[in-house]
Design a protein around this motif. Structure first.
Motif, PDB file in Angstrom:
ATOM      1  N   VAL A  90      44.887  55.666  24.461  1.00  0.00           N
ATOM      2  CA  VAL A  90      44.723  54.138  24.139  1.00  0.00           C
ATOM      3  C   VAL A  90      46.088  53.699  24.543  1.00  0.00           C
ATOM      4  O   VAL A  90      46.154  52.284  24.906  1.00  0.00           O
ATOM      5  CB  VAL A  90      44.733  54.251  22.685  1.00  0.00           C
ATOM      6  N   THR A  95      45.698  41.282  29.554  1.00  0.00           N
ATOM      7  CA  THR A  95      45.669  40.700  28.269  1.00  0.00           C
ATOM      8  C   THR A  95      46.543  39.561  27.907  1.00  0.00           C
ATOM      9  O   THR A  95      46.281  38.433  27.355  1.00  0.00           O
ATOM     10  CB  THR A  95      46.049  41.865  27.157  1.00  0.00           C
ATOM     11  N   TYR A 109      45.989  52.877  28.171  1.00  0.00           N
ATOM     12  CA  TYR A 109      45.054  51.699  28.328  1.00  0.00           C
ATOM     13  C   TYR A 109      45.675  50.483  27.987  1.00  0.00           C
ATOM     14  O   TYR A 109      45.687  49.410  28.653  1.00  0.00           O
ATOM     15  CB  TYR A 109      43.825  52.110  27.717  1.00  0.00           C
ATOM     16  N   THR A 110      46.679  50.393  26.902  1.00  0.00           N
ATOM     17  CA  THR A 110      47.062  49.286  26.550  1.00  0.00           C
ATOM     18  C   THR A 110      48.142  48.850  27.630  1.00  0.00           C
ATOM     19  O   THR A 110      48.256  47.705  27.967  1.00  0.00           O
ATOM     20  CB  THR A 110      47.898  49.462  25.195  1.00  0.00           C
ATOM     21  N   PRO A 160      49.253  45.439  19.699  1.00  0.00           N
ATOM     22  CA  PRO A 160      48.455  45.711  21.008  1.00  0.00           C
ATOM     23  C   PRO A 160      47.783  46.742  21.051  1.00  0.00           C
ATOM     24  O   PRO A 160      46.738  46.842  21.872  1.00  0.00           O
ATOM     25  CB  PRO A 160      49.782  45.755  22.021  1.00  0.00           C
ATOM     26  N   PHE A 161      48.116  48.017  20.506  1.00  0.00           N
ATOM     27  CA  PHE A 161      47.242  49.316  20.593  1.00  0.00           C
ATOM     28  C   PHE A 161      45.973  48.986  19.997  1.00  0.00           C
ATOM     29  O   PHE A 161      44.817  49.408  20.344  1.00  0.00           O
ATOM     30  CB  PHE A 161      48.179  50.283  20.145  1.00  0.00           C
ATOM     31  N   THR A 188      46.219  47.439  30.589  1.00  0.00           N
ATOM     32  CA  THR A 188      45.452  45.965  30.581  1.00  0.00           C
ATOM     33  C   THR A 188      46.519  44.976  30.099  1.00  0.00           C
ATOM     34  O   THR A 188      46.093  43.986  29.710  1.00  0.00           O
ATOM     35  CB  THR A 188      44.428  46.434  29.567  1.00  0.00           C
ATOM     36  N   PHE A 189      47.923  45.492  29.869  1.00  0.00           N
ATOM     37  CA  PHE A 189      48.917  44.386  29.117  1.00  0.00           C
ATOM     38  C   PHE A 189      48.861  42.927  30.081  1.00  0.00           C
ATOM     39  O   PHE A 189      48.819  41.912  29.528  1.00  0.00           O
ATOM     40  CB  PHE A 189      50.066  45.059  29.215  1.00  0.00           C
ATOM     41  N   TYR A 228      44.747  46.053  19.342  1.00  0.00           N
ATOM     42  CA  TYR A 228      43.710  45.123  20.043  1.00  0.00           C
ATOM     43  C   TYR A 228      43.308  45.826  21.420  1.00  0.00           C
ATOM     44  O   TYR A 228      42.014  45.691  21.579  1.00  0.00           O
ATOM     45  CB  TYR A 228      44.689  43.943  20.826  1.00  0.00           C
ATOM     46  N   ALA A 229      43.966  46.587  22.002  1.00  0.00           N
ATOM     47  CA  ALA A 229      43.320  47.456  23.115  1.00  0.00           C
ATOM     48  C   ALA A 229      42.190  48.462  22.687  1.00  0.00           C
ATOM     49  O   ALA A 229      40.945  48.621  23.579  1.00  0.00           O
ATOM     50  CB  ALA A 229      44.284  48.285  23.915  1.00  0.00           C
ATOM     51  N   SER A 230      42.407  49.173  21.580  1.00  0.00           N
ATOM     52  CA  SER A 230      41.545  50.037  21.013  1.00  0.00           C
ATOM     53  C   SER A 230      39.936  49.306  20.808  1.00  0.00           C
ATOM     54  O   SER A 230      38.836  49.758  21.129  1.00  0.00           O
ATOM     55  CB  SER A 230      41.895  50.795  19.964  1.00  0.00           C
TER      56      SER A 230
END
Length: 692
Positions: free
Chosen positions: A170, A181, A173-174, A268-269, A177-178, A271-273
């Protein structure tokens, strides 16, 4: 991959019958056109339809040739037929050209430029044949699209499952994709700002603003001035979820500050999840719908194209109804009540044209949009952090390696090359050479503890010392004077005694010297006696070592093998470990995902066939998803295709033909669930060791 579609058409010789019927129809038309005298409008209609049919036949010719070749190889049981995919001949350009033919035919018939004269019924049959061929081509194209789109969704779903299954994933991935995002957040704020102030105008411009700056001031007040309020409003709305989470958890936690930090810093984590979960759910839903569509297409629509060559050829109106329902957004797999109503050829053409030019492209476009929006991030998105780190540190590392290349080469030569060379030379080559010399009885290969003549020289020296000492002290043994005859006999006796290890005379003299030790020491007799005994001890040691040396020489081959075995065992272990790593480590690393995917497909396939067997026996199912017949059948087709694709990376070449045969057996026994289940059990028994 799409051979399963054409196999359904080849199973009952429908394609062959349609092709033969078209050839005979063209021959009859040509013969009739040459002998009959038609009016001009009828002649125009016949020529136009014949021209369109020839054009359509040219577009489908590669597909029909591939079908004939595949069918001929399959009848010969030649495994090469599986490499022929006729549906791949129907490309997007082919479909575009075919649909343009359909549009021209529909437009001409609707506009009255082409008619179906009663005096030439072959023209009506040719139009019916064109409708069947065009609908078949679009079915195959749509089925190929659904298969090619649905199969990769498994990898995308697995990608998001792996992300949501690990906090580290996660976090990665955060970071990946930051940027996207942040860009999406800024785009969202811009949209909100534009929507709120799209019609906003500044009512009054201050008089102190210069004329040349009024336009800039107006745009500033319209867009930039309200930006803080809009951003604050949207950010506060965005943060409501963490705030509500903190409040709900307050009664369970003694540290509201800790919960607040966790929910804000970890936003942020979270949101990414949540985005990964959202993408995964959308892809799973799309995959379910596509699988149901595939099952409906193969089991319900493709069988509608059926012609035995003897009955009258007529386009089945249910094809249009099935394709329209298949392309609808709310597809449920239920039959259309109006599908059995009679339609004219013009209505069929219009409806099929609408389906081919509107419904099918719309389905493809919406599916493409969903896949593009929800599939796993692009290569650039996933690897930009590594590219950034590489851009920062790789040039410096490369420069250091280049500057210190001589030291690195020297270290490699000293610690690796020379070590391996010395090990091979001293611990492998030399012991093996000694073993070879032992087998050849080479004298230079003898293993020895002492030198060859050391015992003889020591024994002869002991004999000389003992003889001289005993002769000089002859008077201690007897009163008979020593003559030359007695001397020779005495020397022989003493030599024989010494060789046999009897030192009696020396010991008797030693005992005599002990009675007067000082005198014996002064005149040297005691010292000589002791030195003779020392020499005797040395000879005894040499005799013992000589015996050990003979034992070792008799077992020289054994000692050579023992000396060479450790190095040989090390080399053997390295070779076996390398082979094992290549077969089960390095290579399996590239096939592990294929094995896991194949195992999942086999498990799902066996489960679905078991469900089919339960349904055939009249049992009720509690699960609604697997109670859907089209979903079950579509998933079976998908798993069979996936198994063929994955096992091509796993199975050896000599098993490929048997594997394809067994896969075809599973596909051919769809009407006999029990036989299909037995086939799957046979597959487990034969190929299970390769899949695990």
């Amino acid at each position: 991959m799409s051979t399963i579609l054409t196999d359904r058409l080849l199973a009952d010789n429908t394609l062959r019958n349609l092709e033969d019927y078209g050839i005979s129809l063209v021959a009859r038309l040509n013969t009739k056109f040459e002998t009959a005298n038609y009016p001009q409008d009828v002649e125009i209609s016949i020529r136009s339809i014949q021209s369109m049919y020839r054009e359509l036949n040219e577009q489908l010719a590669p597909f029909l040739r591939s079908c004939s070749k595949r069918d001929a190889l399959a009848k010969k049981q030649d495994i090469g037929y599986d490499s022929i995919d006729p549906a791949s001949q129907i490309t997007d350009d082919t479909i575009s050209h075919i649909n343009s033919i359909l549009a021209r035919l529909s437009e001409d018939m609707t506009g009255g430029r082409i008619s179906l004269p009663e005096e030439c019924p072959e023209i009506a049959s040719m139009v019916q044949l064109m409708l069947i061929l065009i609908s078949m081509a679009n079915m195959l194209s749509l089925g190929k699209f659904l298969l090619s789109t649905t199969l990769p969704l498994v990898d995308d779903i697995a990608y998001y499952d792996n992300i949501r299954g690990s906090p580290l994933a996660v976090g990665i991935y955060t970071v990946q994709t930051f940027p996207s995002t942040i860009l999406a957040l800024l785009s969202h704020l811009y949209v909100k700002l534009a929507a709120q102030h799209a019609y906003h105008t500044v009512r009054e411009i201050p008089s102190w603003v210069p004329c040349w700056f009024k336009v800039v001031y107006q745009q500033w007040m319209k867009w930039i001035a309200p930006l803080p309020n809009v951003a604050l409003k949207n950010v506060s709305t965005f943060l409501q979820s963490p705030a509500a989470y903190v409040v709900s958890r307050q009664k369970y936690s003694h540290s509201i500050v800790k919960m607040f930090i966790t929910s804000t810093v970890g936003l942020p984590f979270l949101y990414a999840s949540s985005r990964a979960k959202y993408h995964r759910k959308a892809l799973a839903r799309l995959r379910t719908h596509n699988i149901r569509r595939i099952g409906y297409l193969i089991d319900e629509i493709l069988p509608l194209i059926k012609f035995n060559g003897s009955s009258a050829l007529k386009f089945n109106h249910q094809i249009n109804a099935g394709l329209k329902m298949l392309c609808s957004s709310n597809f449920d797999g239920k039959s259309n009540e109006n599908a059995g109503m009679s339609h004219s050829v013009s209505d069929d053409l219009t409806e099929l044209t609408s389906i081919c030019q509107t419904h099918i492209p719309s389905l493809k476009h919406s599916t493409h949009d969903l896949v593009r929006h929800h599939n796993q991030p692009s290569f650039l998105t996933r690897f930009w952090p590594l590219a950034l780190i590489g851009y920062k540190y790789v040039p410096e590392i490369v420069q250091q390696v280049v500057n210190n290349r001589e030291a690195a080469i020297l270290w490699i030569r000293t610690n690796i090359v020379e070590t391996v060379s010395s090990f091979a030379r001293n611990w492998i080559v030399k012991p093996l050479v000694n073993i070879w010399k032992t087998i050849r009885h080479d004298d230079s290969s003898k293993i020895a503890i002492t030198s060859k003549n050391s015992l003889n020289s020591d024994l002869e020296a002991l004999e000389r010392m003992t003889v001289d000492y005993c002769v000089e002290n002859y008077s201690y043994f007897t009163d008979v004077p020593l003559t030359e005859a007695n001397r020779e006999i005495l020397v022989k006796n003493i030599t024989a005694e010494v060789r046999s290890g009897n030192m009696d005379k020396v010991m008797r003299l030693y005992e005599q010297n002990l009675k007067t030790p000082m005198k014996a020491i002064i005149n040297g007799n005691m010292v000589r006696n002791i030195l003779i005994q020392v020499q005797k001890t040395k000879v005894d040691g040499d005799v013992a070592l000589s015996g050990i040396d003979k034992i070792m020489q008799s077992q020289e081959l054994v000692f050579g093998l023992v000396a060479a075995s450790p190095a040989c065992l090390v080399v053997w272990y390295i070779v076996v470990s390398t082979r094992s790593y290549l077969r089960n480590g390095y290579l399996v690393r590239f096939t592990r995902n294929h094995r896991q995917s194949a195992l999942k497909s086999m498990n799902t396939l066996e489960k679905l066939v078991g469900i089919q067997l339960q349904i055939s026996q009249g049992e009720q199912l509690k699960t609604s998803t697997f109670g859907d017949r089209y979903f079950n059948n579509g998933l079976i087709y998908m798993e069979l295709i996936n198994l063929r694709r994955q096992t091509s990376y796993i199975f050896p070449t000599f098993l490929q033909s048997d594997w394809i045969r067994d896969m075809n057996d599973v596909l051919a026994t769809s009407q006999f669930p029990e036989l299909r289940l037995n086939t799957i059990q046979r597959i487990w028994n034969v190929y299970g060791s390769y899949l695990k």
